[in-house]
Design a protein around this motif. Sequence first.
Motif, PDB file in Angstrom:
ATOM      1  N   ARG A  10      58.586 -38.594  14.602  1.00 19.54           N
ATOM      2  CA  ARG A  10      57.894 -37.326  14.364  1.00 19.54           C
ATOM      3  C   ARG A  10      58.507 -36.210  15.203  1.00 19.54           C
ATOM      4  NH1 ARG A  10      52.731 -36.309  12.401  1.00 19.54           N
ATOM      5  NH2 ARG A  10      53.249 -38.178  11.224  1.00 19.54           N
ATOM      6  N   ALA A  11      58.844 -36.487  16.468  1.00 23.82           N
ATOM      7  CA  ALA A  11      59.479 -35.478  17.316  1.00 23.82           C
ATOM      8  C   ALA A  11      60.798 -35.030  16.704  1.00 23.82           C
ATOM      9  CB  ALA A  11      59.696 -36.021  18.732  1.00 23.82           C
ATOM     10  N   HIS A  12      61.534 -35.962  16.148  1.00 20.53           N
ATOM     11  CA  HIS A  12      62.797 -35.634  15.490  1.00 20.53           C
ATOM     12  C   HIS A  12      62.544 -34.733  14.276  1.00 20.53           C
ATOM     13  CE1 HIS A  12      66.944 -36.172  14.190  1.00 20.53           C
ATOM     14  NE2 HIS A  12      66.468 -36.365  12.973  1.00 20.53           N
ATOM     15  N   GLU A  13      61.522 -35.053  13.494  1.00 22.23           N
ATOM     16  CA  GLU A  13      61.188 -34.231  12.333  1.00 22.23           C
ATOM     17  C   GLU A  13      60.805 -32.812  12.755  1.00 22.23           C
ATOM     18  OE1 GLU A  13      58.088 -36.507  10.492  1.00 22.23           O
ATOM     19  OE2 GLU A  13      59.474 -38.057   9.797  1.00 22.23           O
ATOM     20  N   ILE A  14      60.035 -32.697  13.813  1.00 20.39           N
ATOM     21  CA  ILE A  14      59.633 -31.377  14.329  1.00 20.39           C
ATOM     22  C   ILE A  14      60.868 -30.613  14.783  1.00 20.39           C
ATOM     23  CG2 ILE A  14      58.383 -30.185  16.187  1.00 20.39           C
ATOM     24  CD1 ILE A  14      56.380 -32.635  16.047  1.00 20.39           C
ATOM     25  N   TRP A  15      61.755 -31.298  15.511  1.00 21.57           N
ATOM     26  CA  TRP A  15      62.992 -30.678  15.997  1.00 21.57           C
ATOM     27  C   TRP A  15      63.829 -30.150  14.834  1.00 21.57           C
ATOM     28  CZ3 TRP A  15      68.068 -33.021  15.692  1.00 21.57           C
ATOM     29  CH2 TRP A  15      69.046 -32.371  16.445  1.00 21.57           C
ATOM     30  N   GLU A  16      63.976 -30.951  13.791  1.00 20.08           N
ATOM     31  CA  GLU A  16      64.743 -30.506  12.626  1.00 20.08           C
ATOM     32  C   GLU A  16      64.064 -29.335  11.925  1.00 20.08           C
ATOM     33  OE1 GLU A  16      65.449 -34.012  10.197  1.00 20.08           O
ATOM     34  OE2 GLU A  16      67.479 -34.123  11.043  1.00 20.08           O
ATOM     35  N   ARG A  17      62.749 -29.431  11.746  1.00 16.16           N
ATOM     36  CA  ARG A  17      61.988 -28.385  11.065  1.00 16.16           C
ATOM     37  C   ARG A  17      62.120 -27.045  11.786  1.00 16.16           C
ATOM     38  NH1 ARG A  17      56.870 -30.838  10.735  1.00 16.16           N
ATOM     39  NH2 ARG A  17      56.344 -29.980  12.739  1.00 16.16           N
ATOM     40  N   GLU A  18      62.241 -27.094  13.107  1.00 14.00           N
ATOM     41  CA  GLU A  18      62.335 -25.867  13.899  1.00 14.00           C
ATOM     42  C   GLU A  18      63.778 -25.388  14.074  1.00 14.00           C
ATOM     43  OE1 GLU A  18      60.049 -26.142  17.478  1.00 14.00           O
ATOM     44  OE2 GLU A  18      58.178 -26.398  16.366  1.00 14.00           O
ATOM     45  N   GLY A  19      64.704 -25.979  13.352  1.00  9.23           N
ATOM     46  CA  GLY A  19      66.090 -25.527  13.391  1.00  9.23           C
ATOM     47  C   GLY A  19      66.929 -26.172  14.474  1.00  9.23           C
ATOM     48  N   ARG A  20      66.519 -27.332  14.965  1.00  9.50           N
ATOM     49  CA  ARG A  20      67.263 -28.097  15.973  1.00  9.50           C
ATOM     50  C   ARG A  20      67.547 -27.316  17.253  1.00  9.50           C
ATOM     51  NH1 ARG A  20      71.547 -31.744  12.523  1.00  9.50           N
ATOM     52  NH2 ARG A  20      69.991 -32.713  11.206  1.00  9.50           N
ATOM     53  N   PRO A  21      66.520 -26.689  17.830  1.00  7.74           N
ATOM     54  CA  PRO A  21      66.744 -25.921  19.058  1.00  7.74           C
ATOM     55  C   PRO A  21      67.015 -26.830  20.261  1.00  7.74           C
ATOM     56  CG  PRO A  21      64.405 -26.071  18.623  1.00  7.74           C
ATOM     57  CD  PRO A  21      65.119 -26.685  17.431  1.00  7.74           C
ATOM     58  N   ASP A  22      67.825 -26.345  21.183  1.00  7.13           N
ATOM     59  CA  ASP A  22      68.105 -27.072  22.420  1.00  7.13           C
ATOM     60  C   ASP A  22      66.994 -26.817  23.433  1.00  7.13           C
ATOM     61  OD1 ASP A  22      70.539 -28.116  21.564  1.00  7.13           O
ATOM     62  OD2 ASP A  22      71.654 -26.364  22.255  1.00  7.13           O
ATOM     63  N   GLY A  23      66.766 -27.786  24.304  1.00  7.04           N
ATOM     64  CA  GLY A  23      65.888 -27.605  25.449  1.00  7.04           C
ATOM     65  C   GLY A  23      64.399 -27.643  25.176  1.00  7.04           C
ATOM     66  N   ARG A  24      63.986 -28.101  24.021  1.00  6.18           N
ATOM     67  CA  ARG A  24      62.546 -28.132  23.714  1.00  6.18           C
ATOM     68  C   ARG A  24      62.071 -29.551  23.423  1.00  6.18           C
ATOM     69  NH1 ARG A  24      61.300 -23.985  19.336  1.00  6.18           N
ATOM     70  NH2 ARG A  24      59.209 -24.749  19.761  1.00  6.18           N
ATOM     71  N   GLN A  25      62.832 -30.539  23.904  1.00  3.81           N
ATOM     72  CA  GLN A  25      62.516 -31.927  23.590  1.00  3.81           C
ATOM     73  C   GLN A  25      61.126 -32.352  24.065  1.00  3.81           C
ATOM     74  OE1 GLN A  25      65.247 -30.970  25.232  1.00  3.81           O
ATOM     75  NE2 GLN A  25      65.246 -31.881  27.258  1.00  3.81           N
ATOM     76  N   GLN A  26      60.714 -31.913  25.259  1.00 11.96           N
ATOM     77  CA  GLN A  26      59.393 -32.321  25.741  1.00 11.96           C
ATOM     78  C   GLN A  26      58.290 -31.683  24.912  1.00 11.96           C
ATOM     79  OE1 GLN A  26      58.926 -34.727  28.202  1.00 11.96           O
ATOM     80  NE2 GLN A  26      56.892 -34.704  27.288  1.00 11.96           N
ATOM     81  N   GLU A  27      58.476 -30.438  24.508  1.00  8.15           N
ATOM     82  CA  GLU A  27      57.502 -29.769  23.648  1.00  8.15           C
ATOM     83  C   GLU A  27      57.364 -30.512  22.313  1.00  8.15           C
ATOM     84  OE1 GLU A  27      57.154 -25.567  21.244  1.00  8.15           O
ATOM     85  OE2 GLU A  27      58.231 -25.590  23.145  1.00  8.15           O
ATOM     86  N   HIS A  28      58.492 -30.899  21.739  1.00  9.34           N
ATOM     87  CA  HIS A  28      58.463 -31.623  20.473  1.00  9.34           C
ATOM     88  C   HIS A  28      57.815 -32.997  20.644  1.00  9.34           C
ATOM     89  CE1 HIS A  28      62.104 -29.002  19.196  1.00  9.34           C
ATOM     90  NE2 HIS A  28      60.957 -28.403  18.936  1.00  9.34           N
ATOM     91  N   TRP A  29      58.135 -33.664  21.742  1.00  8.26           N
ATOM     92  CA  TRP A  29      57.542 -34.978  22.019  1.00  8.26           C
ATOM     93  C   TRP A  29      56.026 -34.853  22.148  1.00  8.26           C
ATOM     94  CZ3 TRP A  29      59.418 -39.814  21.894  1.00  8.26           C
ATOM     95  CH2 TRP A  29      58.645 -40.827  22.448  1.00  8.26           C
ATOM     96  N   ASP A  30      55.563 -33.859  22.918  1.00 12.05           N
ATOM     97  CA  ASP A  30      54.127 -33.677  23.122  1.00 12.05           C
ATOM     98  C   ASP A  30      53.418 -33.353  21.806  1.00 12.05           C
ATOM     99  OD1 ASP A  30      54.538 -34.144  25.826  1.00 12.05           O
ATOM    100  OD2 ASP A  30      54.471 -32.019  26.373  1.00 12.05           O
ATOM    101  N   GLN A  31      54.026 -32.509  20.995  1.00 13.13           N
ATOM    102  CA  GLN A  31      53.451 -32.175  19.702  1.00 13.13           C
ATOM    103  C   GLN A  31      53.370 -33.411  18.815  1.00 13.13           C
ATOM    104  OE1 GLN A  31      55.260 -28.854  17.677  1.00 13.13           O
ATOM    105  NE2 GLN A  31      54.238 -29.326  15.752  1.00 13.13           N
ATOM    106  N   ALA A  32      54.411 -34.219  18.844  1.00 11.25           N
ATOM    107  CA  ALA A  32      54.425 -35.451  18.052  1.00 11.25           C
ATOM    108  C   ALA A  32      53.322 -36.401  18.505  1.00 11.25           C
ATOM    109  CB  ALA A  32      55.787 -36.125  18.141  1.00 11.25           C
ATOM    110  N   VAL A  33      53.128 -36.530  19.814  1.00 11.00           N
ATOM    111  CA  VAL A  33      52.054 -37.379  20.341  1.00 11.00           C
ATOM    112  C   VAL A  33      50.714 -36.904  19.798  1.00 11.00           C
ATOM    113  CG1 VAL A  33      50.775 -38.040  22.423  1.00 11.00           C
ATOM    114  CG2 VAL A  33      53.264 -38.116  22.432  1.00 11.00           C
ATOM    115  N   GLN A  34      50.468 -35.607  19.858  1.00 16.28           N
ATOM    116  CA  GLN A  34      49.201 -35.064  19.367  1.00 16.28           C
ATOM    117  C   GLN A  34      49.016 -35.345  17.884  1.00 16.28           C
ATOM    118  OE1 GLN A  34      49.376 -30.927  20.489  1.00 16.28           O
ATOM    119  NE2 GLN A  34      48.447 -31.321  22.487  1.00 16.28           N
ATOM    120  N   GLU A  35      50.059 -35.142  17.108  1.00 19.04           N
ATOM    121  CA  GLU A  35      49.960 -35.378  15.666  1.00 19.04           C
ATOM    122  C   GLU A  35      49.708 -36.846  15.353  1.00 19.04           C
ATOM    123  OE1 GLU A  35      53.274 -33.702  13.555  1.00 19.04           O
ATOM    124  OE2 GLU A  35      52.922 -31.698  14.385  1.00 19.04           O
TER     125      GLU A  35
END
Length: 65
Positions: A10-35
């Motif tokens: 899910r974090a990978h999907e969020i990262w791709e959906r947001e245009g593969r930005p650098d430096g936001r891995q923890q934000e994507h991970w946390d969002q994935a956990v919540q989802e």
Amino acid sequence: MDRVDRIRQRAHEIWEREGRPDGRQQEHWDQAVQEIESESPEAERGPVAPDPAAGSDPAANRPGG
């Protein structure tokens, strides 16, 4: 697929959906956990370790990513 794998995917999907930005891995991970937690039955919920790939985007551990 275990819970951590679902979160990683899910974090990978969020990262791709947001245009593969650098430096936001923890934000994507946390969002994935919540989802994932909002989708999972109460019995499956529990503490989740930080992203085991900390320091890299979720795609870093995926083939072709």
